[in-house]
Design an enzyme around this catalytic site. Structure first.
Site, mmCIF file in Angstrom:
data_model
loop_
_atom_site.group_PDB
_atom_site.id
_atom_site.type_symbol
_atom_site.label_atom_id
_atom_site.label_comp_id
_atom_site.label_asym_id
_atom_site.label_seq_id
_atom_site.Cartn_x
_atom_site.Cartn_y
_atom_site.Cartn_z
ATOM 1 N N CYS A 92 0.954 -1.161 -0.046
ATOM 2 C CA CYS A 92 0.104 0.006 -0.124
ATOM 3 C C CYS A 92 0.928 1.386 0.030
ATOM 4 O O CYS A 92 0.684 2.030 -0.846
ATOM 5 C CB CYS A 92 -1.018 -0.248 1.113
ATOM 6 S SG CYS A 92 -0.160 -0.547 2.580
ATOM 7 N N TYR A 93 1.719 1.298 0.842
ATOM 8 C CA TYR A 93 2.557 2.678 0.955
ATOM 9 C C TYR A 93 3.273 2.664 -0.343
ATOM 10 O O TYR A 93 3.642 3.528 -0.785
ATOM 11 C CB TYR A 93 3.456 2.445 2.380
ATOM 12 C CG TYR A 93 3.004 2.890 3.313
ATOM 13 C CD1 TYR A 93 2.320 4.194 3.917
ATOM 14 C CD2 TYR A 93 2.749 1.924 4.480
ATOM 15 C CE1 TYR A 93 1.637 4.262 5.027
ATOM 16 C CE2 TYR A 93 2.317 2.260 5.721
ATOM 17 C CZ TYR A 93 1.558 3.527 6.217
ATOM 18 O OH TYR A 93 1.163 3.732 7.222
#
Length: 306
Positions: A114-115
């Site tokens: 995600c990041y």
């Protein structure tokens, strides 16, 4: 009809994928009973009977599942960290130049972190345009809703008598060894891993990733905006000019959605690159389903909120 098996369907990402697929008429979900969910022989049978497998497991378990697949026709979408920088695996970010074709023609897809999705969406177009020095050590600040920590963190944040420290944003990754760092470096085309400062905050979902451009970047704000606008003409990452809300930018702007906004703020002397998306959407299950749609030759946005 495409047969789908979700290995690890009881976790946060697996449950989200299941909920999104259960009503689709173009797929058949292979499911295991609760008593067979962790039985290796039952899992092996399901893994080899599927056309497409989602792995929603810890890294070691994901590697084990891949080792159980003997049917060369089975296509795998792994949502763990295990294979994101490995040879033979296509990185599942179709908006990157040339990546959609690699996904389409591969049997092994590594779903992005995600990041990492937010970081790469901002850096890769600038690297491709030779707009930043790849030997630079970039600094990245990011904040996520607590659902990104999985069931255990969700339970902790939603507990009736939770720790009062949970009321404020909490920084973590303090040792600078976050599991997303290798893909952030390698997929972006950088020489060094960034200095990465992630926070978890007391809201369910939504993510914001911010990079302050170093002085070595000689481009002005309009130049960078043009690079993003040209790079993101297709897919579900979109350049949005002036994406603030009266001088503020909420981390929940894209919550509940499966697309991503990238924008440029600051001024010609101090430039901020910002991506906003849902950590459970474009940062996890939404990206996985987008990759599945590509493998199936379906509408890329089928079942997604974009």
């Amino acid at each position: 009809m495409t047969k789908i098996f979700i290995d690890g369907s009881a976790g946060t990402t697996g449950l989200r994928i299941y909920d999104r697929l259960v009503e689709r008429k173009d797929i058949e979900l292979i499911s295991l009973s609760e008593e067979n969910r962790k039985d290796i022989s039952a899992r092996k049978e399901a893994l080899n009977a599927a056309d497409i497998v989602f792995l929603c497991l810890p890294d070691d378990a994901a590697k084990e599942s891949v080792s159980l697949i003997e049917n060369s026709n089975v296509k795998v979408i792994d949502t763990s960290t295990a294979h994101r920088t490995m040879d033979g695996w296509a990185y599942g970010f179709p908006e990157l130049k040339g990546q959609k074709e690699k996904i389409k023609n591969s049997n092994r897809i590594a779903n992005p972190g995600c990041y990492a999705s937010g970081f790469i969406s901002l850096v890769k177009p600038l690297v491709d345009a030779n707009a930043i020095d790849i030997s630079e050590t970039l600094s990245c600040f990011a904040i996520s809703g607590y659902s990104g920590g999985g069931k255990k963190m969700i339970t902790a944040y939603e507990a009736e008598n939770r720790d009062p420290l949970f009321d404020g944003p909490r920084m973590y990754g303090l040792t600078q060894s976050h599991k997303h760092l290798p893909e952030m470096k390698i997929i972006s085309g950088l020489c060094k891993e960034p200095i990465f400062v992630p926070y978890v905050a007391s809201y369910y979902s939504g993510m914001q990733v911010t990079i302050a451009l170093p002085d070595s970047c000689k481009l002005v704000k309009n130049d960078i905006e043009s690079i993003y606008a040209d790079y993101y003409k297709e897919g579900f990452v979109r350049f949005v000019k002036g994406d603030d809300e009266n001088g503020f930018m909420s981390c929940t702007k894209m919550a509940g959605r499966d697309d991503m906004h990238v924008t440029v703020e600051g001024n010609d002397n101090r430039i901020l690159l910002i991506s906003r998306f849902d950590n459970l959407g474009k940062g996890a299950s939404g990206a996985a389903i987008q990759n599945m749609n590509i493998l199936m030759g379906s509408d890329e946005g089928c079942g997604l909120i974009v």
